[in-house]
Write an enzyme that holds these catalytic residues in place. Sequence first.
Site, PDB file in Angstrom:
ATOM      1  N   MET B   1       0.800  -1.205   0.000  1.00 61.23           N
ATOM      2  CA  MET B   1       0.000   0.000   0.000  1.00 61.23           C
ATOM      3  C   MET B   1       0.842   1.268   0.000  1.00 61.23           C
ATOM      4  SD  MET B   1      -3.309  -0.031   2.289  1.00 61.23           S
ATOM      5  CE  MET B   1      -2.126  -0.667   3.479  1.00 61.23           C
ATOM      6  N   PRO B   2       2.170   1.158   0.107  1.00 61.53           N
ATOM      7  CA  PRO B   2       2.952   2.408   0.141  1.00 61.53           C
ATOM      8  C   PRO B   2       2.795   3.191  -1.156  1.00 61.53           C
ATOM      9  CG  PRO B   2       4.313   0.525   0.758  1.00 61.53           C
ATOM     10  CD  PRO B   2       3.029  -0.027   0.209  1.00 61.53           C
ATOM     11  N   TYR B   3       3.033   4.499  -1.039  1.00 62.42           N
ATOM     12  CA  TYR B   3       3.033   5.381  -2.192  1.00 62.42           C
ATOM     13  C   TYR B   3       4.379   6.108  -2.188  1.00 62.42           C
ATOM     14  CZ  TYR B   3       2.253   9.434  -5.106  1.00 62.42           C
ATOM     15  OH  TYR B   3       2.387  10.396  -6.068  1.00 62.42           O
ATOM     16  N   VAL B  41       2.658   1.639  -5.019  1.00 58.60           N
ATOM     17  CA  VAL B  41       2.537   2.568  -6.149  1.00 58.60           C
ATOM     18  C   VAL B  41       3.771   3.473  -6.181  1.00 58.60           C
ATOM     19  CG1 VAL B  41       1.202   4.508  -7.074  1.00 58.60           C
ATOM     20  CG2 VAL B  41       0.019   2.551  -6.049  1.00 58.60           C
TER      21      VAL B  41
END
Lengths: 67, 67, 67, 67, 67, 67
Positions: B1-3, B41
């Site tokens: 889920m990191p951006y 992402v």
Amino acid sequence: MPYVNIKVTKEGVTKAQKLQLIKGVTDLLENVLDKNPATTVVVIDEVDTDNWGIAGEQVTTRRSKGL
Amino acid sequence: MPYVNIKVTKEGVTKAQKLQLIKGVTDLLENVLDKNPATTVVVIDEVDTDNWGIAGEQVTTRRSKGL
Amino acid sequence: MPYVNIKVTKEGVTKAQKLQLIKGVTDLLENVLDKNPATTVVVIDEVDTDNWGIAGEQVTTRRSKGL
Amino acid sequence: MPYVNIKVTKEGVTKAQKLQLIKGVTDLLENVLDKNPATTVVVIDEVDTDNWGIAGEQVTTRRSKGL
Amino acid sequence: MPYVNIKVTKEGVTKAQKLQLIKGVTDLLENVLDKNPATTVVVIDEVDTDNWGIAGEQVTTRRSKGL
Amino acid sequence: MPYVNIKVTKEGVTKAQKLQLIKGVTDLLENVLDKNPATTVVVIDEVDTDNWGIAGEQVTTRRSKGL
């Protein structure tokens, strides 16, 4: 070491004006917070007027109204 | 889920290099924090050298000085 | 001169893990694009799980479901 | 006064769709948090599919696989 | 209508210094680009020194070395 | 796959309101651009009123004037 991001609409900002923004922000951070100018980074984003909204409408539309 | 957002100057980064950055960051987040690669992402912004300032000057100017 | 922003949920990332992310990204940019590590800036944002949404729900809720 | 940044891949978003996004977000912030639409700013970034990575690959590649 | 984001390390920036940054940037955009101060937005992010990396190390470590 | 960042002042936004923002933005991107909700990411930043400037002054000051 500060990082500054300036977003403005893409409406003919010149290279010289960009330099004034970069120098102005770098000086401000040195004067106010004693930040070393050597590592102050400034990134300017120019955004298409179709892609910038304020008050629920596109800047393109506002410009056509003279706003 | 990191951006993850990577900003670099627009100086001929190839599609293959962009893939290396995307893969490298995704692997790093899996290795260090056990983040699921499927939802990591990565967005790469390439910034015109007139729009990137460091040390109070434009990268365009620094390049012309060989910096 | 690159600037990298990593956003992850605030779920106990340690100081040592942050250093691994910073070093890993800095090395990656040197290896792929030959960027000077001395001026690579990495900023890590830890975001409360109530403030991070994916698939239309809060990560807090997903964690309580074991996702 | 809110500031909203929407990042999507650059794949033919029309001017009318951008307006729908701007209006939709501005209305949402008024409805949920009673924010004055007059000062809600929305900036849309369209990102090249080579520059957007998910699951360790470029969106360009995913599109060619029909994903 | 410009939007400016200033990121600095969280090391005791006072409310008065934040005001100087906000006023300084707003004036700069009016002077250089004739932007209306009424709609210039400035957001200051203060980042923990563990979360800010430069030259592959945390600012926390650099401060302990007197850098 | 869109990424949306919403910045508002830190003035008591509840967990339920955050969910409404996350759901609202995710739905909007599905309705307007047919984006898959499963991979739409929304990050909400709540900013201290001392750190948010508009019209050259801090929101803290504006609130004390009833603005």
